[in-house]
Write a protein that holds these residues in place. Structure first.
Motif, PDB file in Angstrom:
ATOM      1  N   ASN A  57       0.442   1.845   8.691  1.00  0.00           N
ATOM      2  CA  ASN A  57      -0.384   2.456   7.640  1.00  0.00           C
ATOM      3  C   ASN A  57      -1.731   2.871   8.210  1.00  0.00           C
ATOM      4  O   ASN A  57      -2.240   3.954   7.920  1.00  0.00           O
ATOM      5  N   GLU A  70      -9.307   3.272   3.872  1.00  0.00           N
ATOM      6  CA  GLU A  70      -9.061   4.713   3.781  1.00  0.00           C
ATOM      7  C   GLU A  70     -10.399   5.467   3.636  1.00  0.00           C
ATOM      8  O   GLU A  70     -10.642   6.470   4.304  1.00  0.00           O
ATOM      9  N   THR A 117       0.812  -1.222   0.000  1.00  0.00           N
ATOM     10  CA  THR A 117       0.000   0.000   0.000  1.00  0.00           C
ATOM     11  C   THR A 117       0.848   1.277   0.000  1.00  0.00           C
ATOM     12  O   THR A 117       0.661   2.139  -0.857  1.00  0.00           O
ATOM     13  N   ASP A 137       6.140  -4.456  15.069  1.00  0.00           N
ATOM     14  CA  ASP A 137       6.387  -3.068  15.494  1.00  0.00           C
ATOM     15  C   ASP A 137       5.197  -2.440  16.233  1.00  0.00           C
ATOM     16  O   ASP A 137       5.238  -1.280  16.634  1.00  0.00           O
TER      17      ASP A 137
HETATM   18 BR1  BUP Z   1      -7.693  -5.840   6.460  1.00  0.00          BR
HETATM   19  C1  BUP Z   1      -7.648  -4.344   5.362  1.00  0.00           C
HETATM   20  N1  BUP Z   1      -8.712  -3.001   3.731  1.00  0.00           N
HETATM   21  O1  BUP Z   1      -9.773  -4.811   4.507  1.00  0.00           O
HETATM   22  P1  BUP Z   1      -1.083  -1.820   8.284  1.00  0.00           P
HETATM   23  C2  BUP Z   1      -6.562  -3.517   5.318  1.00  0.00           C
HETATM   24  N2  BUP Z   1      -6.557  -2.450   4.465  1.00  0.00           N
HETATM   25  O2  BUP Z   1      -7.687  -1.181   2.935  1.00  0.00           O
HETATM   26  P2  BUP Z   1      -0.668  -4.698   8.311  1.00  0.00           P
HETATM   27  C3  BUP Z   1      -7.639  -2.162   3.685  1.00  0.00           C
HETATM   28  O3  BUP Z   1      -4.190  -2.446   4.468  1.00  0.00           O
HETATM   29  P3  BUP Z   1       1.462  -5.150  10.092  1.00  0.00           P
HETATM   30  C4  BUP Z   1      -8.766  -4.091   4.526  1.00  0.00           C
HETATM   31  O4  BUP Z   1      -5.939   0.566   5.052  1.00  0.00           O
HETATM   32  C5  BUP Z   1      -3.723  -0.360   5.442  1.00  0.00           C
HETATM   33  O5  BUP Z   1      -3.361   0.542   4.444  1.00  0.00           O
HETATM   34  C6  BUP Z   1      -5.230  -0.579   5.411  1.00  0.00           C
HETATM   35  O6  BUP Z   1      -1.495  -1.953   6.766  1.00  0.00           O
HETATM   36  C7  BUP Z   1      -5.351  -1.621   4.337  1.00  0.00           C
HETATM   37  O7  BUP Z   1      -1.119  -3.248   8.867  1.00  0.00           O
HETATM   38  C8  BUP Z   1      -3.155  -1.729   5.095  1.00  0.00           C
HETATM   39  O8  BUP Z   1      -2.070  -1.031   9.021  1.00  0.00           O
HETATM   40  C9  BUP Z   1      -2.699  -2.487   6.317  1.00  0.00           C
HETATM   41  O9  BUP Z   1       0.301  -1.294   8.300  1.00  0.00           O
HETATM   42  O10 BUP Z   1       0.006  -5.341   9.532  1.00  0.00           O
HETATM   43  O11 BUP Z   1       0.314  -4.560   7.229  1.00  0.00           O
HETATM   44  O12 BUP Z   1      -1.864  -5.468   8.029  1.00  0.00           O
HETATM   45  O13 BUP Z   1       1.312  -4.228  11.242  1.00  0.00           O
HETATM   46  O14 BUP Z   1       1.864  -6.531  10.480  1.00  0.00           O
HETATM   47  O15 BUP Z   1       2.307  -4.571   9.012  1.00  0.00           O
END
Ligand code: BUP
Length: 458
Positions: free
Chosen positions: A357, A339, A20, A377
């Motif tokens: 994110n 988002e 993303t 993290d």
């Molecule tokens: Br589930 C989901 N839609 O249904 P993070 C996640 N996302 O847009 P990570 C969606 O995925 P870790 C869904 O907006 C974000 O941009 C959300 O990234 C998007 O966590 C991304 O928040 C998720 O950094 O876990 O990568 O799932 O902390 O292990 O990196």
């Protein structure tokens, strides 16, 4: 491609949390006058990644697609059984063997690469040979980035301190990090997660710059410590360029339900794309949301990789639960457009695993967090969120799996999150600070990104 614009390539890592921000950066570079090539790693681990990549190229047809077929992944082992980490290893290995000819054939020649931290070790020597500058895209907060950069110094025979003689980890220039926030695998250097992080961290000083999806006002002290050589004297400039701009996507289905809810009344619940809770914990969370009395939108996942997530909502939560909450909440077991959900005026709070994110998206729209960190993290991030006054965090809810947090406790905390006026006001300030950082010309994040692009034009 015109002659004057810099031609840059973006190489993402594995999983939506890495993909993303890379796609957002690609779209931002493109809209600021760069010719962009996105390196599309194939195959991906999750269905969400492959669908997102296809949608991205349809929406941005002027972004060049460079398919990168990676070598076969290794089978799970005792030191690495996580499908996303297995993919990190495969991508990293493939970079050594396969990427150089692809980069050499780029036309016009590349002015720079923006690459994921997880390929630093294998990509850096190739780029040095080809004289292409490398900007590392950090997908975590500046504080955890500091820990990663400093990790090789903490885990060596001469530093018995790490995890042994103190309750804190000391990194020059930063406030001490409580040991309880350090990802447990970091105490075992034989694990893939740790040895891979160290190997890549050792190459950070060779990057031309490090881009972080954060902004000055959110992590001022850490950014200052990184940039004036206190964390490590040999790091390149660290550029805060966040919160990254969302790229264009279709409107998600959940929005019509949200349209019918009152302003700031709904709690949004999502634990990211690679975190699955136990079934017992899922049931307690359902109970907690019901007890909170707040309308909710819950994105539910019951296995780490979405392709394997076959369990039905009814089987996880029971028909009677769904019947009881039917006028008040929705549970989704599909990819949502987070988002857009966070941007919706009905959303008043976010129960989150504190993936970085997600935190930056919440900051962009001023939605306060109840952080429930589960691995990696996420505890360091929860601390950053709490220190910014942007959310709360119940420390003894654990890393997940140690104990099942009861619905009663969850319900209470959700109620507090949704009724805390001070937190909400601070969240609105954070939104304003984030908006200013991204403002044309004068915003700190906008200036940082434009500065890099200008250097590449020379
Ligand atoms: Br589930 C989901 N839609 O249904 P993070 C996640 N996302 O847009 P990570 C969606 O995925 P870790 C869904 O907006 C974000 O941009 C959300 O990234 C998007 O966590 C991304 O928040 C998720 O950094 O876990 O990568 O799932 O902390 O292990 O990196």
């Amino acid at each position: 491609f015109s002659g004057k614009s810099p031609h840059v390539a973006v190489l993402p890592g594995a999983g939506m949390g890495h993909l993303t921000p890379a796609l957002r950066l690609a779209a931002m570079l493109s809209s600021r006058g760069c010719l962009v090539t996105l390196i599309a790693v194939k195959p991906t681990v999750s269905a969400a990644e492959s669908t997102t990549i296809s949608n991205f190229f349809s929406t941005y047809p002027h972004i060049n697609r460079l398919d990168f077929e990676i070598l076969p992944r290794k089978p799970p082992s005792s030191t690495n059984d996580d499908p996303f980490f297995i993919q990190f290893e495969a991508i990293s290995r493939s970079v050594v063997h396969l990427l150089k000819p692809l980069l050499l054939s780029s036309s016009p020649p590349l002015s720079a690469i923006f690459s994921d931290f997880t390929v630093s070790m294998t990509l850096t020597p190739i780029l040095e040979e080809l004289c292409i500058p490398n900007y590392v895209l950090s997908i975590t907060c500046a504080r955890f980035l500091s820990l990663l950069a400093y990790l090789p110094h903490l885990i060596n025979e001469n530093s018995p301190k790490f995890g042994e003689s103190d309750d804190y980890v000391h990194i020059p220039g930063l406030s001490p990090l409580p040991l309880s926030t350090i990802p447990p695998p970091f105490f075992n250097p034989t694990l893939f997660f740790t040895s891979f992080a160290i190997s890549n961290a050792l190459f950070l000083p060779k990057a031309k710059g490090i881009l972080v999806n954060t902004f000055e006002r959110f992590e001022p002290d850490t950014l200052a410590a990184l940039n004036n050589g206190r964390v490590l004297s040999n790091l390149p400039p660290v550029h805060p360029i966040g919160p990254l701009e969302p790229y264009k996507l279709e409107k998600g289905e959940q929005l019509s339900w949200l349209d019918d809810q009152s302003v700031i009344s709904v709690v949004y619940v999502c634990f990211g794309n690679r975190t699955a809770m136990s079934k017992d914990q899922i049931r307690e969370l359902g109970d907690g949301l019901e007890r909170s009395g707040c309308p909710f939108l819950w994105v539910l996942k019951s296995s780490k990789v979405d392709k394997e997530d076959t369990e039905e909502i009814e089987d996880l939560l029971g028909d009677s639960f769904l019947e009881r909450i039917k006028n008040r909440g929705i549970v989704v077991k599909a990819w949502v457009n987070q988002e857009q959900i966070l941007a919706h005026p009905a959303i008043g709070g976010f129960v989150s695993h504190a993936g970085w994110n997600s935190v930056m998206e919440a900051a962009r729209y001023g939605v306060p967090l109840l952080a429930w960190p589960l691995h990696g993290d996420q505890r360091v991030i929860s601390e950053v969120v709490e220190n910014a006054g942007f959310g709360v965090w119940v420390r003894d809810w654990g890393w997940g799996g140690e104990r099942v947090v009861k619905g009663e406790e969850i319900g209470e905390k959700v109620k507090q999150l949704m009724s805390d006026e001070k937190l909400r006001n601070r969240a609105m300030e954070v939104e304003e600070e984030a908006r200013k950082a991204c403002q044309d010309a004068n915003g700190s994040s906008e200036k940082a990104l434009m500065g890099i692009i200008e250097t590449l034009r020379l």
